[in-house]
Design a protein around this motif. Structure first.
Motif, PDB file in Angstrom:
ATOM      1  N   VAL A  42       1.029  -3.101  -6.193  1.00 36.81           N
ATOM      2  CA  VAL A  42       1.165  -1.835  -5.462  1.00 36.81           C
ATOM      3  C   VAL A  42      -0.157  -1.088  -5.601  1.00 36.81           C
ATOM      4  CG1 VAL A  42       2.436   0.329  -5.236  1.00 36.81           C
ATOM      5  CG2 VAL A  42       3.645  -1.737  -6.003  1.00 36.81           C
ATOM      6  N   ILE A  43      -0.764  -0.796  -4.451  1.00 32.89           N
ATOM      7  CA  ILE A  43      -2.057  -0.115  -4.431  1.00 32.89           C
ATOM      8  C   ILE A  43      -1.835   1.277  -3.870  1.00 32.89           C
ATOM      9  CG2 ILE A  43      -4.503  -0.389  -3.798  1.00 32.89           C
ATOM     10  CD1 ILE A  43      -3.180  -3.042  -4.831  1.00 32.89           C
ATOM     11  N   ALA A  44      -2.140   2.310  -4.646  1.00 35.90           N
ATOM     12  CA  ALA A  44      -1.933   3.685  -4.175  1.00 35.90           C
ATOM     13  C   ALA A  44      -3.204   4.186  -3.494  1.00 35.90           C
ATOM     14  CB  ALA A  44      -1.563   4.585  -5.343  1.00 35.90           C
ATOM     15  N   ALA A  45      -3.041   4.602  -2.229  1.00 36.26           N
ATOM     16  CA  ALA A  45      -4.149   5.200  -1.466  1.00 36.26           C
ATOM     17  C   ALA A  45      -3.975   6.714  -1.556  1.00 36.26           C
ATOM     18  CB  ALA A  45      -4.093   4.730  -0.016  1.00 36.26           C
ATOM     19  N   LEU A  46      -4.859   7.366  -2.313  1.00 35.45           N
ATOM     20  CA  LEU A  46      -4.653   8.768  -2.670  1.00 35.45           C
ATOM     21  C   LEU A  46      -5.510   9.699  -1.812  1.00 35.45           C
ATOM     22  CD1 LEU A  46      -4.697   8.230  -6.541  1.00 35.45           C
ATOM     23  CD2 LEU A  46      -2.703   8.305  -5.023  1.00 35.45           C
ATOM     24  N   LYS A  47      -5.032  10.952  -1.723  1.00 37.67           N
ATOM     25  CA  LYS A  47      -5.795  12.016  -1.058  1.00 37.67           C
ATOM     26  C   LYS A  47      -5.177  13.344  -1.480  1.00 37.67           C
ATOM     27  CE  LYS A  47      -2.837  11.209   2.888  1.00 37.67           C
ATOM     28  NZ  LYS A  47      -2.725  10.934   4.319  1.00 37.67           N
ATOM     29  N   GLY A  48      -5.957  14.403  -1.412  1.00 32.69           N
ATOM     30  CA  GLY A  48      -5.441  15.729  -1.714  1.00 32.69           C
ATOM     31  C   GLY A  48      -4.775  15.793  -3.080  1.00 32.69           C
ATOM     32  N   ALA A  49      -3.649  16.541  -3.135  1.00 26.42           N
ATOM     33  CA  ALA A  49      -2.965  16.764  -4.412  1.00 26.42           C
ATOM     34  C   ALA A  49      -2.248  15.503  -4.894  1.00 26.42           C
ATOM     35  CB  ALA A  49      -1.966  17.905  -4.264  1.00 26.42           C
ATOM     36  N   VAL A  50      -2.540  15.126  -6.125  1.00 24.06           N
ATOM     37  CA  VAL A  50      -1.790  14.070  -6.823  1.00 24.06           C
ATOM     38  C   VAL A  50      -1.380  14.745  -8.134  1.00 24.06           C
ATOM     39  CG1 VAL A  50      -1.847  11.709  -7.730  1.00 24.06           C
ATOM     40  CG2 VAL A  50      -3.314  12.342  -5.791  1.00 24.06           C
ATOM     41  N   VAL A  51      -0.317  15.542  -8.055  1.00 23.56           N
ATOM     42  CA  VAL A  51      -0.053  16.464  -9.165  1.00 23.56           C
ATOM     43  C   VAL A  51       1.374  16.319  -9.698  1.00 23.56           C
ATOM     44  CG1 VAL A  51      -1.769  18.092  -8.270  1.00 23.56           C
ATOM     45  CG2 VAL A  51       0.624  18.425  -7.691  1.00 23.56           C
ATOM     46  N   GLY A  52       1.517  16.610 -10.978  1.00 20.62           N
ATOM     47  CA  GLY A  52       2.829  16.556 -11.611  1.00 20.62           C
ATOM     48  C   GLY A  52       3.479  15.197 -11.372  1.00 20.62           C
ATOM     49  N   GLY A  53       4.684  15.239 -10.808  1.00 20.11           N
ATOM     50  CA  GLY A  53       5.391  13.995 -10.510  1.00 20.11           C
ATOM     51  C   GLY A  53       4.639  13.109  -9.529  1.00 20.11           C
ATOM     52  N   GLY A  54       3.742  13.692  -8.745  1.00 19.21           N
ATOM     53  CA  GLY A  54       2.910  12.886  -7.834  1.00 19.21           C
ATOM     54  C   GLY A  54       1.966  11.997  -8.618  1.00 19.21           C
ATOM     55  N   LEU A  55       1.471  12.520  -9.737  1.00 17.79           N
ATOM     56  CA  LEU A  55       0.616  11.696 -10.601  1.00 17.79           C
ATOM     57  C   LEU A  55       1.467  10.662 -11.348  1.00 17.79           C
ATOM     58  CD1 LEU A  55      -2.005  10.896 -11.916  1.00 17.79           C
ATOM     59  CD2 LEU A  55      -1.875  12.928 -13.366  1.00 17.79           C
ATOM     60  N   GLU A  56       2.705  11.030 -11.658  1.00 18.08           N
ATOM     61  CA  GLU A  56       3.602  10.038 -12.292  1.00 18.08           C
ATOM     62  C   GLU A  56       3.857   8.873 -11.338  1.00 18.08           C
ATOM     63  OE1 GLU A  56       6.729  12.979 -13.438  1.00 18.08           O
ATOM     64  OE2 GLU A  56       6.259  12.323 -15.470  1.00 18.08           O
ATOM     65  N   LEU A  57       4.060   9.200 -10.059  1.00 12.78           N
ATOM     66  CA  LEU A  57       4.245   8.149  -9.053  1.00 12.78           C
ATOM     67  C   LEU A  57       2.979   7.295  -8.935  1.00 12.78           C
ATOM     68  CD1 LEU A  57       5.742   6.834  -6.619  1.00 12.78           C
ATOM     69  CD2 LEU A  57       4.871   8.716  -5.202  1.00 12.78           C
ATOM     70  N   ALA A  58       1.838   7.959  -8.791  1.00 14.16           N
ATOM     71  CA  ALA A  58       0.575   7.211  -8.615  1.00 14.16           C
ATOM     72  C   ALA A  58       0.281   6.339  -9.831  1.00 14.16           C
ATOM     73  CB  ALA A  58      -0.577   8.188  -8.372  1.00 14.16           C
ATOM     74  N   SER A  59       0.630   6.824 -11.020  1.00 14.15           N
ATOM     75  CA  SER A  59       0.304   6.049 -12.226  1.00 14.15           C
ATOM     76  C   SER A  59       1.233   4.854 -12.402  1.00 14.15           C
ATOM     77  CB  SER A  59       0.313   6.944 -13.475  1.00 14.15           C
ATOM     78  OG  SER A  59       1.608   7.430 -13.723  1.00 14.15           O
ATOM     79  N   SER A  60       2.277   4.766 -11.575  1.00 10.65           N
ATOM     80  CA  SER A  60       3.154   3.591 -11.610  1.00 10.65           C
ATOM     81  C   SER A  60       2.632   2.471 -10.715  1.00 10.65           C
ATOM     82  CB  SER A  60       4.567   3.965 -11.143  1.00 10.65           C
ATOM     83  OG  SER A  60       5.025   5.085 -11.841  1.00 10.65           O
ATOM     84  N   ALA A  61       1.655   2.800  -9.856  1.00  9.69           N
ATOM     85  CA  ALA A  61       1.020   1.756  -9.042  1.00  9.69           C
ATOM     86  C   ALA A  61       0.084   0.941  -9.931  1.00  9.69           C
ATOM     87  CB  ALA A  61       0.241   2.398  -7.893  1.00  9.69           C
TER      88      ALA A  61
ATOM     89  N   SER B 250      -9.739   6.082   1.487  1.00 11.58           N
ATOM     90  CA  SER B 250      -8.919   5.420   0.450  1.00 11.58           C
ATOM     91  C   SER B 250      -7.923   4.436   1.059  1.00 11.58           C
ATOM     92  CB  SER B 250      -8.193   6.463  -0.408  1.00 11.58           C
ATOM     93  OG  SER B 250      -7.407   7.312   0.387  1.00 11.58           O
ATOM     94  N   GLU B 251      -7.475   4.697   2.298  1.00 14.38           N
ATOM     95  CA  GLU B 251      -6.495   3.776   2.898  1.00 14.38           C
ATOM     96  C   GLU B 251      -7.154   2.462   3.305  1.00 14.38           C
ATOM     97  OE1 GLU B 251      -3.882   5.544   5.750  1.00 14.38           O
ATOM     98  OE2 GLU B 251      -3.552   7.276   4.463  1.00 14.38           O
ATOM     99  N   ALA B 252      -8.369   2.558   3.854  1.00 13.18           N
ATOM    100  CA  ALA B 252      -9.078   1.327   4.237  1.00 13.18           C
ATOM    101  C   ALA B 252      -9.371   0.495   2.994  1.00 13.18           C
ATOM    102  CB  ALA B 252     -10.369   1.671   4.976  1.00 13.18           C
ATOM    103  N   LYS B 253      -9.773   1.159   1.914  1.00 10.47           N
ATOM    104  CA  LYS B 253     -10.085   0.426   0.677  1.00 10.47           C
ATOM    105  C   LYS B 253      -8.812  -0.179   0.081  1.00 10.47           C
ATOM    106  CE  LYS B 253     -12.819  -0.966  -2.601  1.00 10.47           C
ATOM    107  NZ  LYS B 253     -13.881  -1.953  -2.318  1.00 10.47           N
ATOM    108  N   ALA B 254      -7.710   0.581   0.125  1.00  8.64           N
ATOM    109  CA  ALA B 254      -6.447   0.049  -0.414  1.00  8.64           C
ATOM    110  C   ALA B 254      -6.025  -1.191   0.355  1.00  8.64           C
ATOM    111  CB  ALA B 254      -5.360   1.121  -0.356  1.00  8.64           C
ATOM    112  N   LEU B 255      -6.227  -1.159   1.666  1.00 11.53           N
ATOM    113  CA  LEU B 255      -5.881  -2.330   2.487  1.00 11.53           C
ATOM    114  C   LEU B 255      -6.755  -3.525   2.107  1.00 11.53           C
ATOM    115  CD1 LEU B 255      -4.244  -3.584   4.776  1.00 11.53           C
ATOM    116  CD2 LEU B 255      -5.904  -2.652   6.404  1.00 11.53           C
TER     117      LEU B 255
ATOM    118  N   ILE C   2       0.880  -1.176   0.000  1.00  7.05           N
ATOM    119  CA  ILE C   2       0.000   0.000   0.000  1.00  7.05           C
ATOM    120  C   ILE C   2       0.910   1.215   0.000  1.00  7.05           C
ATOM    121  CG2 ILE C   2      -1.697   1.305   1.336  1.00  7.05           C
ATOM    122  CD1 ILE C   2      -2.374  -1.593   2.533  1.00  7.05           C
ATOM    123  N   LEU C   3       0.771   2.056  -1.006  1.00  4.46           N
ATOM    124  CA  LEU C   3       1.561   3.284  -1.092  1.00  4.46           C
ATOM    125  C   LEU C   3       0.655   4.425  -0.647  1.00  4.46           C
ATOM    126  CD1 LEU C   3       4.170   4.736  -2.015  1.00  4.46           C
ATOM    127  CD2 LEU C   3       3.123   4.922  -4.289  1.00  4.46           C
ATOM    128  N   ARG C   4       0.982   5.036   0.482  1.00 15.36           N
ATOM    129  CA  ARG C   4       0.148   6.093   1.061  1.00 15.36           C
ATOM    130  C   ARG C   4       1.032   7.290   1.412  1.00 15.36           C
ATOM    131  NH1 ARG C   4       0.994   6.876   6.210  1.00 15.36           N
ATOM    132  NH2 ARG C   4      -0.996   7.903   6.580  1.00 15.36           N
TER     133      ARG C   4
END
Ligand code: 1HE
Length: 265
Positions: free
Chosen positions: A107-126, A193-198, A59-61
């Protein structure tokens, strides 16, 4: 799984439960988890080793209210990098994110708030993205006078399509809520999102590791191949996975009519 004591992390935090479910946290909340060079080095270290340590799912949080604000713009500004310096930075990002995407462990990304720029690049690798009501996605590179360098041209374009990605980058368009789901930026929109990712990680971890290895590496590799080569590679992977000892009991249960049937809820 093996002890996580081998990791000496400053910008990430890591823990695991007895079932091999690893929780990896971005841990620079004061900087909105912006990705400085040191954080990317730590991601490489973790994703180089985790798949061989018996991890069944990750879980990537993130700590704080935002998942990740992308490239550390303050560090980038202070370093006053030359083109070749930043090319090497990008190679490090690619190394980290490729290890995630091709590592064979879900790898399951548990997202919240800003997922922007390189943050979206990281999330899209999950392999799976789970959003909550606070989650929003953007590629503000154009407004910052930058360009994506962590694989967005491949992975974000893959999720949302070229035209939407170009629109996001040219205009700074922000996606959230149901719209973000409908364009493919996340697969789940939930209250927690964290409970669902788990929950997702636990479900995935019940699959045989060899099946998960194929699902979380072969599909990505096959996308890089010609149709003919992908079909061949698929037959080779299926030859190995579909004859594994771990599947025999499951097939027997189906044949004996004791296995669960596939039905809508
Ligand atoms: C940062 C960063 C950062 C925050 N690099 N330090 N990414 C962006 O264009 C997004 C930039 N960040 C923001 O738009 C906002 O910070 C947020 C919407 C994410 C959060 O807002 P907020 O009001 O909660 O926080 P803040 O007051 O803006 O920032 C708090 C601190 O985090 C502050 O540091 P401080 O020492 O002054 O307290 C900020 O400087 C710091 N911070 N975001 C560095 N990104 C491989 S190429 C990839 C290209 C890109 O990723 S471009 C997109 C970059």
């Amino acid at each position: 799984m093996d002890s996580l004591d081998i990791f000496d992390l400053e910008n990430l935090a890591i823990s695991a439960d007895d079932d091999g479910i690893v929780t990896l946290s971005l841990n620079r909340p004061a900087k909105r988890n912006a990705l400085n060079a040191a954080t990317v080095d730590e991601l490489i270290e973790v994703f180089s080793k985790l798949p061989r340590m018996g991890a069944r799912a990750v879980i990537l949080r993130a700590e704080g209210p935002h998942f990740c604000a992308g490239l550390d713009l303050v560090e980038h500004h202070a370093e006053d990098r030359r083109p070749e310096d930043f090319m090497h930075i990008c190679l490090r990002w690619h190394e980290a994110f490729n290890k995630m995407e091709y590592g064979g462990v879900p790898v399951i990304a548990a997202l919240k708030g800003a997922v922007v720029g390189g943050g979206l690049e990281l999330a899209s690798s999950a392999h799976i993205r789970v959003a909550d009501a606070s989650t929003y996605f953007a590629l503000p590179e154009g407004q910052r006078g930058l360009f994506t360098g962590g694989g967005a041209t491949i992975r974000v374009a893959d999720l949302v399509g070229k035209a939407r990605m170009i629109d996001m980058m040219l205009t700074g368009r922000v996606y959230k809520g149901d719209e973000a789901i409908s364009v493919g930026l996340a697969q789940y929109l939930v209250e927690d999102s964290e409970a669902k990712a788990l929950e997702i990680a636990r479900a995935a971890a019940t699959n045989p590791p060899l099946s998960n290895f194929a699902i979380c590496s072969a599909i990505s590799h096959m996308q890089n191949m010609s149709g003919l080569d992908a079909a061949y590679a698929e037959s080779v992977v299926a030859g190995i996975v579909n004859t594994q000892p771990a599947s025999r009991g499951r097939l027997e249960a189906f044949a004996n009519k004791t296995a669960a049937r596939v039905r809508p809820e």
